[in-house]
Enzyme design. Structure first.
Site, short mmCIF file in Angstrom:
data_model
loop_
_atom_site.label_atom_id
_atom_site.label_comp_id
_atom_site.label_asym_id
_atom_site.label_seq_id
_atom_site.Cartn_x
_atom_site.Cartn_y
_atom_site.Cartn_z
N HIS A 1 0.87 -1.19 0.00
CA HIS A 1 0.00 0.00 0.00
C HIS A 1 0.90 1.23 0.00
O HIS A 1 1.31 1.72 1.05
CB HIS A 1 -0.93 -0.04 1.22
CG HIS A 1 -1.95 1.04 1.23
ND1 HIS A 1 -3.17 0.91 1.84
CD2 HIS A 1 -1.95 2.30 0.71
CE1 HIS A 1 -3.87 2.02 1.70
NE2 HIS A 1 -3.13 2.88 1.02
N HIS B 1 1.45 4.82 -2.40
CA HIS B 1 1.13 5.70 -3.53
C HIS B 1 2.43 6.35 -3.98
O HIS B 1 3.04 7.09 -3.19
CB HIS B 1 0.13 6.78 -3.09
CG HIS B 1 -1.15 6.21 -2.54
ND1 HIS B 1 -2.27 6.03 -3.30
CD2 HIS B 1 -1.46 5.74 -1.29
CE1 HIS B 1 -3.24 5.49 -2.56
NE2 HIS B 1 -2.77 5.31 -1.32
N HIS C 1 -9.37 0.95 -1.69
CA HIS C 1 -9.36 1.56 -0.37
C HIS C 1 -10.79 1.46 0.20
O HIS C 1 -11.76 1.74 -0.51
CB HIS C 1 -9.01 3.04 -0.45
CG HIS C 1 -7.55 3.33 -0.65
ND1 HIS C 1 -6.80 2.77 -1.64
CD2 HIS C 1 -6.70 4.14 0.05
CE1 HIS C 1 -5.55 3.22 -1.56
NE2 HIS C 1 -5.47 4.06 -0.54
N GLU D 1 -11.19 3.37 5.64
CA GLU D 1 -10.13 4.25 6.16
C GLU D 1 -10.80 5.30 7.05
O GLU D 1 -10.56 5.34 8.25
CB GLU D 1 -9.37 4.91 5.00
CG GLU D 1 -8.26 5.86 5.46
CD GLU D 1 -7.56 6.58 4.31
OE1 GLU D 1 -8.09 6.57 3.18
OE2 GLU D 1 -6.48 7.16 4.56
N ASP E 1 1.80 3.91 2.89
CA ASP E 1 0.79 4.77 2.27
C ASP E 1 1.42 5.93 1.49
O ASP E 1 1.59 5.82 0.27
CB ASP E 1 -0.21 5.28 3.33
CG ASP E 1 -1.60 5.56 2.77
OD1 ASP E 1 -1.83 5.29 1.57
OD2 ASP E 1 -2.49 6.02 3.53
N ASP E 2 1.72 7.02 2.16
CA ASP E 2 2.32 8.21 1.54
C ASP E 2 3.49 8.66 2.41
O ASP E 2 3.39 9.66 3.14
CB ASP E 2 1.27 9.33 1.43
CG ASP E 2 0.07 8.90 0.61
OD1 ASP E 2 0.17 8.89 -0.62
OD2 ASP E 2 -0.97 8.56 1.21
N1 HPA Z 1 -6.49 7.45 1.11
C1 HPA Z 1 -7.17 7.69 0.00
N2 HPA Z 1 -6.60 8.15 -1.10
C2 HPA Z 1 -5.28 8.37 -1.09
C3 HPA Z 1 -4.53 8.14 0.03
C4 HPA Z 1 -5.16 7.65 1.19
O1 HPA Z 1 -4.56 7.42 2.26
N3 HPA Z 1 -3.26 8.45 -0.29
C5 HPA Z 1 -3.24 8.85 -1.57
N4 HPA Z 1 -4.48 8.80 -2.08
ZN ZN Z 2 -3.69 4.76 0.42
#
Ligand code: HPA
Ligand code: ZN
Length: 343
Positions: free
Chosen positions: A15, A17, A195, A198, A276-277
């Site tokens: 996971h 991006h 996703h 969340e 994630d990021d």
């Molecule tokens: N959630 C949803 N979209 C996203 C995320 C995330 O954590 N990171 C980049 N796009």
């Molecule tokens: Zn994500």
């Protein structure tokens, strides 16, 4: 500071991006190269903006900073920088998301994005010792028609893409409209993830499973709120790609100590931890392992289980070659000398 040996256990990142790996230094270098003016004086001022109230406040900055990504070389540099850092953190395999609609909306064609990323990915095993796959995400706050056009635009590049995902603003943007595009993707041989859960309640996870037919859920953080959902995820061995540092930074939970990871593992869910990021949320994959080990007092067996799960949940099952690679990685996990080390 170098990472503790425990955190460098061999692992897959599922996971991630790629646009979320854009570090401020690279963003400013690309801005200079491309003649793009950023609305921040310097890298410190940009970092000071990394105080997020929720997912949307992060997404605003995340999409804005993409303005510096214009050429194949930019996407190649972005992916190569991520893979170098991932390798230092014990990542042996990475399944990488990208958001083509966010680039096409700025006039950057699908081919520029995929070709640039693929150039870095093609050299990754040799250069960084990291195998890779690419997953194309649709933006759930855009229309299903736009997603279908995006799938169409990706057709010349499908040899580089293993699957489709669904990301961006979750609450108020249900998955149901994307049923047809997921069916079309599956008919092209693409794997399906999304996703869900969340910020959204468990109904979003149900919809990802029942409407989209995903084989892996990205986040799934709120799944414990619904025991029937937990039973379903356990029964079908649906992996969850949790992102604990992201959950803290985007205020889904208050502090890492309150993360439900251990409760989820105890419930029999197939959990993985991911970054994630990472440029925005304070840590890459190894940093994330380190942080959950400390905050949740995970013992060595739990750490090994998370590393093992990451390969079990990966898409390294599509060919005999992939299966052999996965077997090799799983053997590396079992052989990793956790008991001799502290921290
Ligand atoms: N959630 C949803 N979209 C996203 C995320 C995330 O954590 N990171 C980049 N796009
Ligand atoms: Zn994500």
């Amino acid at each position: 500071m170098s990472l503790a040996p425990l955190a460098r256990i061999p692992k897959a990142e599922l996971h991630l991006h790629i646009e979320g790996t854009l570090e401020p230094e690279l963003a400013f270098a690309l801005a200079r190269r491309n003649g793009v003016t950023l609305p921040y004086a310097d890298t410190d001022a940009l970092r000071e903006a990394y105080l997020f109230a929720d997912l949307q406040s992060f997404l605003n900055l995340y999409y804005g900073l993409m303005a510096v990504l214009l050429t194949e070389d930019d996407f190649e540099a972005l992916a190569d920088a991520y893979l170098a850092r991932a390798a230092e953190q014990g990542v042996r395999h990475a399944e990488i998301f990208f958001d083509p609609q966010a680039h096409m909306a700025r006039g950057v064609p699908m081919g520029t994005v995929v070709t640039g990323l693929s150039r870095a990915l093609a050299r990754s095993e040799e250069r960084h010792g990291v195998s890779t796959k690419l997953i194309m995400c649709f933006l759930r706050d855009q229309s299903a028609e736009s997603a279908m056009e995006t799938l169409e635009a990706a057709k010349p590049y499908l040899e580089h893409i293993v699957g489709v995902g669904l990301d961006s603003a979750e609450v108020g943007n249900p998955a149901a409209p994307f049923r047809e595009v997921y069916e079309a993707a599956a008919a092209l041989g693409l794997r399906k993830v999304a996703h869900a859960g969340e910020e959204g309640d468990p109904s979003y996870v149900w919809e990802a499973l029942d409407v989209l037919g995903v084989e892996r859920v990205d986040h799934g953080l709120r799944s414990l709120e619904d025991p029937e959902l937990v039973a379903r995820l356990v029964r079908d061995r649906i992996p969850l790609t949790l992102c604990p540092l992201s959950n803290v930074r985007l205020r889904a939970i208050d502090v890492l100590e309150e993360h439900p990871l251990v409760k989820m593992m105890d419930a029999g869910l197939l959990c993985t931890v991911n970054s994630d990021d990472p440029a925005y949320f304070g840590g890459y994959a190894g940093d994330t392992f380190h942080a959950v080990h400390e905050a949740l007092a995970l013992d060595h067996e739990r750490v090994r289980e998370l590393a093992r799960n990451s390969f079990v949940a990966s898409f390294l099952d599509g060919s005999a070659q992939d299966e052999a690679l996965r077997a090799r990685y799983l053997a590396e996990v079992e052989a990793y000398p956790l008991d001799d080390i502290t921290g």
